[in-house]
Design a protein around this motif. Structure first.
Motif, PDB file in Angstrom:
ATOM      1  N   SER A 770       0.835  -1.206   0.000  1.00 40.00           N
ATOM      2  CA  SER A 770       0.000   0.000   0.000  1.00 40.00           C
ATOM      3  C   SER A 770       0.867   1.251   0.000  1.00 40.00           C
ATOM      4  CB  SER A 770      -0.921  -0.005   1.219  1.00 40.00           C
ATOM      5  OG  SER A 770      -1.693   1.173   1.268  1.00 40.00           O
ATOM      6  N   ASP A 771       1.950   1.236   0.792  1.00 45.10           N
ATOM      7  CA  ASP A 771       2.848   2.396   0.856  1.00 45.10           C
ATOM      8  C   ASP A 771       3.624   2.563  -0.440  1.00 45.10           C
ATOM      9  OD1 ASP A 771       2.020   3.118   3.345  1.00 45.10           O
ATOM     10  OD2 ASP A 771       3.714   2.226   4.419  1.00 45.10           O
ATOM     11  N   ILE A 772       3.937   1.411  -1.150  1.00 46.39           N
ATOM     12  CA  ILE A 772       4.637   1.518  -2.436  1.00 46.39           C
ATOM     13  C   ILE A 772       3.737   2.236  -3.440  1.00 46.39           C
ATOM     14  CG2 ILE A 772       5.489   0.196  -4.409  1.00 46.39           C
ATOM     15  CD1 ILE A 772       6.543  -1.882  -2.427  1.00 46.39           C
ATOM     16  N   ARG A 773       2.427   1.945  -3.382  1.00 45.12           N
ATOM     17  CA  ARG A 773       1.497   2.635  -4.276  1.00 45.12           C
ATOM     18  C   ARG A 773       1.505   4.140  -3.998  1.00 45.12           C
ATOM     19  NH1 ARG A 773      -3.640   4.488  -4.679  1.00 45.12           N
ATOM     20  NH2 ARG A 773      -4.783   4.025  -6.619  1.00 45.12           N
ATOM     21  N   ILE A 774       1.543   4.519  -2.685  1.00 46.86           N
ATOM     22  CA  ILE A 774       1.596   5.938  -2.312  1.00 46.86           C
ATOM     23  C   ILE A 774       2.882   6.571  -2.833  1.00 46.86           C
ATOM     24  CG2 ILE A 774       1.775   7.549  -0.360  1.00 46.86           C
ATOM     25  CD1 ILE A 774      -0.042   5.617   1.208  1.00 46.86           C
ATOM     26  N   VAL A 775       3.996   5.827  -2.735  1.00 43.40           N
ATOM     27  CA  VAL A 775       5.278   6.338  -3.219  1.00 43.40           C
ATOM     28  C   VAL A 775       5.220   6.565  -4.720  1.00 43.40           C
ATOM     29  CG1 VAL A 775       7.712   5.758  -3.581  1.00 43.40           C
ATOM     30  CG2 VAL A 775       6.638   5.342  -1.356  1.00 43.40           C
ATOM     31  N   LEU A 776       4.589   5.637  -5.428  1.00 42.85           N
ATOM     32  CA  LEU A 776       4.464   5.794  -6.878  1.00 42.85           C
ATOM     33  C   LEU A 776       3.652   7.047  -7.230  1.00 42.85           C
ATOM     34  CD1 LEU A 776       3.861   2.043  -7.842  1.00 42.85           C
ATOM     35  CD2 LEU A 776       5.862   3.421  -8.461  1.00 42.85           C
ATOM     36  N   MET A 820       2.012   0.809 -10.903  1.00 39.75           N
ATOM     37  CA  MET A 820       0.774   1.276 -10.291  1.00 39.75           C
ATOM     38  C   MET A 820      -0.297   0.194 -10.376  1.00 39.75           C
ATOM     39  SD  MET A 820       0.588   4.331  -8.890  1.00 39.75           S
ATOM     40  CE  MET A 820      -1.103   4.839  -9.120  1.00 39.75           C
ATOM     41  N   THR A 821      -0.364  -0.488 -11.565  1.00 36.39           N
ATOM     42  CA  THR A 821      -1.356  -1.547 -11.746  1.00 36.39           C
ATOM     43  C   THR A 821      -1.077  -2.700 -10.793  1.00 36.39           C
ATOM     44  OG1 THR A 821      -1.626  -0.974 -14.082  1.00 36.39           O
ATOM     45  CG2 THR A 821      -2.352  -3.177 -13.417  1.00 36.39           C
ATOM     46  N   LYS A 822       0.206  -3.073 -10.723  1.00 37.09           N
ATOM     47  CA  LYS A 822       0.578  -4.206  -9.871  1.00 37.09           C
ATOM     48  C   LYS A 822       0.226  -3.947  -8.403  1.00 37.09           C
ATOM     49  CE  LYS A 822       4.597  -6.934  -8.458  1.00 37.09           C
ATOM     50  NZ  LYS A 822       6.037  -7.201  -8.676  1.00 37.09           N
ATOM     51  N   TYR A 823       0.612  -2.786  -7.907  1.00 43.32           N
ATOM     52  CA  TYR A 823       0.463  -2.553  -6.470  1.00 43.32           C
ATOM     53  C   TYR A 823      -0.911  -1.998  -6.087  1.00 43.32           C
ATOM     54  CZ  TYR A 823       5.227  -3.885  -5.556  1.00 43.32           C
ATOM     55  OH  TYR A 823       6.382  -4.628  -5.427  1.00 43.32           O
ATOM     56  N   LYS A 825      -3.558  -3.660  -7.097  1.00 42.93           N
ATOM     57  CA  LYS A 825      -4.358  -4.860  -6.886  1.00 42.93           C
ATOM     58  C   LYS A 825      -4.521  -5.188  -5.404  1.00 42.93           C
ATOM     59  CE  LYS A 825      -2.706  -6.975 -11.219  1.00 42.93           C
ATOM     60  NZ  LYS A 825      -1.910  -8.084 -11.791  1.00 42.93           N
ATOM     61  N   TYR A 826      -3.482  -4.936  -4.651  1.00 43.74           N
ATOM     62  CA  TYR A 826      -3.507  -5.333  -3.237  1.00 43.74           C
ATOM     63  C   TYR A 826      -4.344  -4.377  -2.368  1.00 43.74           C
ATOM     64  CZ  TYR A 826       0.439  -7.743  -5.289  1.00 43.74           C
ATOM     65  OH  TYR A 826       1.237  -8.492  -6.131  1.00 43.74           O
ATOM     66  N   GLU A 827      -4.817  -3.266  -2.979  1.00 47.06           N
ATOM     67  CA  GLU A 827      -5.659  -2.310  -2.279  1.00 47.06           C
ATOM     68  C   GLU A 827      -7.113  -2.774  -2.289  1.00 47.06           C
ATOM     69  OE1 GLU A 827      -4.819   0.797  -0.732  1.00 47.06           O
ATOM     70  OE2 GLU A 827      -2.891  -0.226  -0.826  1.00 47.06           O
ATOM     71  N   HIS A 828      -7.449  -3.720  -3.194  1.00 47.27           N
ATOM     72  CA  HIS A 828      -8.838  -4.141  -3.373  1.00 47.27           C
ATOM     73  C   HIS A 828      -9.041  -5.543  -2.805  1.00 47.27           C
ATOM     74  CE1 HIS A 828      -9.052  -0.650  -5.963  1.00 47.27           C
ATOM     75  NE2 HIS A 828      -8.084  -1.156  -6.757  1.00 47.27           N
ATOM     76  N   SER A 829     -10.308  -5.873  -2.579  1.00 47.26           N
ATOM     77  CA  SER A 829     -10.627  -7.219  -2.104  1.00 47.26           C
ATOM     78  C   SER A 829     -10.348  -8.229  -3.215  1.00 47.26           C
ATOM     79  CB  SER A 829     -12.098  -7.293  -1.674  1.00 47.26           C
ATOM     80  OG  SER A 829     -12.942  -7.020  -2.769  1.00 47.26           O
ATOM     81  N   GLN A 830     -10.003  -9.456  -2.835  1.00 48.54           N
ATOM     82  CA  GLN A 830      -9.602 -10.494  -3.786  1.00 48.54           C
ATOM     83  C   GLN A 830     -10.696 -11.570  -3.909  1.00 48.54           C
ATOM     84  OE1 GLN A 830      -6.587 -10.331  -5.450  1.00 48.54           O
ATOM     85  NE2 GLN A 830      -6.389  -8.294  -4.443  1.00 48.54           N
TER      86      GLN A 830
END
Length: 863
Positions: A770-776, A820-823, A825-830
């Protein structure tokens, strides 16, 4: 300072009061005045006017040695290190101290209600800043702990920890810290403002002025404590001369005045009672007659007692004793002669007093009746005895003739004369008054006082005792008798007679009724005088109090600050005012605000303090600057005034700013940030902000100047607000965020992955993803798009930035888009059947390293 200024100061101080010279020398030596110094200075000030202070060991005042003004005042350099152990200050309840590190720039970021204002309020109160406001505790906390905190500072490489609470006031060690916030801005623009900056020599005058005020206040308090205990004058005597004198008692009232006004004796009491009685008398003429009648009775009693006293004088007593001795001696001689005549008489008793009486009667009878014209005794032929009527025999005739010769002889005659003289003297002594008769005579003299009556009785009794002892004493035996009483009683009678005569005369005058008003006035004066005599001790105490107050007021005059204010004002014109106005102009230029039509002017000097105020230039009416300036202009002008003020300091003390760019546009923001970074080169700068844009601007500007800022984030925790922590990921610069993720957090994730497996690893990994997505996202905003736009910022910044967009290539966009696409995914329910597995620590590390490599290459890429 020039030698001319120093010489002038030395000469000027030499003419000041001794205690003030001593105070100046203490400040020059020690930097300030402590409580003990203040008490000694109060005693020295009082001693200068002759008041000894028993509560303070007095020493002679010390003047300023020649040359002491040379190089006066050392620079103060220190840094604020931590604030810890906060209690009862707003809702602050941090478990860790707020650390400022050793970096020249500390940025404290926090969202609204995270505790920034609480820290600033605590600092303002501890530093003695302008407009500190109220320092409340947690209004929702019922425990109500004692307010306080602990400061740690480093001064000249020495670390010092200082405990503080609002009850101790501003800390001397922190007074040099300057704080700028919205309240401070208001002071600099809207109010007449005293400069924080002063050359050290002028700060000496400021401190001396403050000391004069404190010493003067102490003397005033002493005067106020010296409360008058003078009794209130009764209203009926307000118009009397004595009352007027009493109301106008002063330190100059002499002892002779007190003696005169407070005199009261029996004569005064008699006069007062007599005057009151005169005013009460309905018929003064009758009163005068009664007085004179009583006076006559008193004179009669006095006359009798005076005669009794005179007759019993030592001279009269001596005469009496001599007469008594003479009569005794002559009687003895006559008796011896009679013995010779009567010793052969046939009957006894011849020659005794009874016989002599009978003989005298027989002579009278013979001469007047029986034998008229014939000498007695008749012893002629046929003569008969006048007693027994018988013829007288021859021997009887001879006896009769010898009897007559004895009776008529000189010895007997001398004895009788001496006895008669003695009897006359005794009769002159006076008769004895009965008790009833004596009491009646005192009553008729209107002597009613028991003591006076008893004194008169004692006087009379003493005379009677003297008389009795005198009558009983033998003149032939040396002996003493009761002494005479004193004449006090007779003097009393005479005074009473004189008084009654005087009173009777006044009553006769009262009959005319012309002097009644004067009598009433005299009665009031006497009553007031009597009351004053009863208050003499209080009057003397009051005059002593007034003398003490006069001396204290004289000492208070030595604390007058007018000369200090004038001298400081004259020095300030050259040392402060011109320099401050010039610095203000320079700050306006640096901040890009020179176009704003304002100026700063000196307004006045008061109590040794110099005041300035910002005014609109060329304004045709007296309008407050804040009523014309925009909010942004108001803020930038106040900041310029603040910096012009405190930058004149000789000290390198910390500056603290609370959201300094609030309401500023882009140009003013950037100019302000550049100025704050410039300040970091000479002193510690601490900035509190809730704006990410401010944080980003500061970090960028610091980087350009090769300054590494220390960034602290404040968080709201379950136990309270103001908890220091790392900067949140969304507020970090991308490079720092990448380094943070590659460091401790990824190491922890790798350890958990290896030791406990995926069950415990996945929550940690999900947080990192989640933090990597914020960094991106931050990387795209800050680096790819060159900080032209920001989600949290309304403005679009293009200046010196827009051209950087030319560096962007398709590969850059694809690289970042894929990540952005990769990271994301982990923000949403699976899906339960086809969940996307979280990347391993090694995969995450490879992605972070690739992001860092891309960024470094993109930064170096030429346009």
């Amino acid at each position: 300072m020039s030698d001319t200024i120093i010489a002038g100061l030395e000469s000027w101080f030499a003419e000041r009061p001794k205690w003030l010279q001593d105070a100046a020398q203490r400040i020059i030596q020690n930097g300030d005045i402590n409580e003990n110094d203040l008490n000694e200075l109060i005693a020295l000030c009082k001693a200068e006017v002759g008041i000894a202070d028993s509560n303070c060991a007095l020493r002679l005042p010390v003047s300023i040695p020649k040359g002491n003004f040379q190089g006066y005042g050392d620079k103060v350099t220190f840094q604020l290190k931590t604030i810890s152990d906060l209690r009862g200050i707003n809702a602050l309840a941090p478990r860790k101290p707020l650390e400022f590190d050793s970096a020249p720039l500390t940025i404290i970021y926090g969202q609204n209600a995270s505790g920034k204002s609480g820290y600033v309020r605590a600092l303002k109160h501890a530093c003695g800043a302008r407009k500190p406001g109220n320092l409340f505790g947690n209004v929702f906390d019922t425990s109500n702990p004692e307010q306080g905190c602990t400061f740690k500072i480093i001064s000249d490489t020495i670390t010092k920890e200082i405990k503080w609470s609002p009850s101790v006031g501003a800390l001397e060690e922190l007074r040099e810290i300057e704080i700028y916030d919205a309240d401070c801005a208001y002071v600099y623009v809207n109010e007449e403002n005293e400069l924080a900056y002063e050359p050290r020599i002028l700060s000496l005058f400021s401190k001396l002025t403050d000391i004069c005020v404190k010493v003067g206040q102490s003397l005033k308090n002493e005067i106020n404590r010296t409360v008058s205990k003078k009794p209130t004058l009764p209203t009926e005597w307000l118009t009397t001369e004595g009352g007027a004198w009493y109301d106008n008692l002063s330190h100059q009232t002499a002892e002779i005045e007190i003696d005169s006004r407070c005199q009261w004796n029996p004569d005064c009491e008699t006069e007062l009672s007599g005057l009151k009685q005169r005013l009460m008398e309905a018929n003064p003429a009758d009163k005068a007659k009664r007085l004179r009648k009583t006076k006559t009775n008193v004179e009669g009693l006095l006359g009798d007692l005076q005669r009794f006293l005179n007759n019993l004088s030592d001279e009269k007593c001596a005469t009496y004793l001599a007469a008594k001795a003479d009569a005794g001696a002559k009687r003895k001689t006559a008796d011896q002669d009679a013995k010779k005549v009567f010793e052969n008489a046939p009957l006894e008793g011849v020659g005794t007093e009874s016989w002599k009486l009978m003989w005298e009667q027989a002579r009278n009878y013979s001469k007047e009746i029986a034998y008229q014209g014939i000498p007695f005794p008749n012893v002629t032929e046929d003569a008969r005895c006048v007693l027994c009527q018988q013829f007288i025999a021859a021997d009887a005739k001879q006896r009769l003739l010898s009897f007559e010769e004895f009776v008529k002889g000189s010895l007997e005659r001398q004895a009788k004369d001496a006895e008669k003289n003695l009897k006359d003297i005794e009769d002159d002594f006076g008769g004895i008054l009965t008790e009833n008769n004596f009491n009646l005579r005192m009553d008729s003299s209107e002597i009613s006082d028991e003591k006076e009556r008893q004194a008169i009785v004692d006087f009379y009794t003493a005379l009677e005792m003297r008389k009795s002892s005198l009558l009983s004493v033998s003149p032939l035996v040396k002996s003493t008798f009761t002494p005479l009483p004193g004449k006090e009683t007779l003097d009393f009678f005479q005074k009473r007679i004189d008084s009654m005569e005087k009173l009777a005369t006044t009553y006769e005058a009262d009959t005319k009724g012309e002097n009644r008003e004067a009598l009433q006035k005299r009665v009031k004066e006497l009553e007031a005088q009597k009351w004053l005599s009863q208050q003499r001790n209080s009057i003397e105490d009051e005059i002593t109090r007034l003398k003490t107050i006069q001396k204290i007021e004289k000492a208070y005059g030595l604390t007058n600050t007018q000369t200090l204010s004038k001298k400081k004002s004259s020095l300030a014109d050259g040392l402060i005012t011109e320099a401050y106005i010039n610095r203000f102009g320079e700050e306006l230029k640096v901040l890009g605000a020179s176009r704003i039509q304002v100026e700063i002017m000196k307004t006045r000097s008061e109590y040794g303090h110099v005041f300035h105020k910002i005014r609109l230039k060329n304004c045709l009416s007296d309008v407050c600057a804040s009523d014309v300036l925009s909010e942004g202009e108001f803020r930038i002008i106040s900041l310029a005034a603040f910096l012009a003020d405190v930058e004149g300091r000789e000290n390198n003390a910390p500056f603290i700013f609370d959201d300094p760019i609030s309401s500023l546009d882009q140009i003013f923001e950037e100019s302000t940030v550049d100025r704050l970074i410039e300040l970091c080169k000479s002193r510690q700068v601490i900035i509190f902000t809730h704006r990410l844009s401010m944080l980003a601007l500061l970090e960028d500007a610091a980087k350009k100047q090769k300054i590494e800022p220390h960034v602290v984030s404040l968080r709201i925790e379950s136990w309270g607000i103001g908890e220091p922590s790392e900067t949140p990921m969304f507020a970090k610069k991308p490079e720092k965020a990448i380094t943070s993720l590659l460091g401790e957090r990824l190491s922890k994730a790798q350890k958990v992955f290896k030791e406990t497996g995926r069950a415990e690893y996945e929550p940690i990994a999900k947080g990192i993803c989640s933090d990597i997505r914020i960094v991106l996202e931050r990387l795209i905003e800050n680096d790819l798009l060159a900080d032209v736009v920001h989600r949290f910022r309304r403005d679009i910044y293009t200046k010196n930035k827009l051209h950087k967009l030319a560096r962007i290539k398709f590969e850059d966009c694809k690289f970042l888009d894929d990540l952005m696409t990769k990271y994301s995914k982990y923000e949403h329910s699976q899906s339960d059947e086809t969940p996307i597995p979280l990347p391993s620590p090694e995969e995450i590390e490879m992605d972070l390293e690739s992001i860092r490599t891309w960024r470094e290459e993109f930064e170096k890429r030429s346009i």
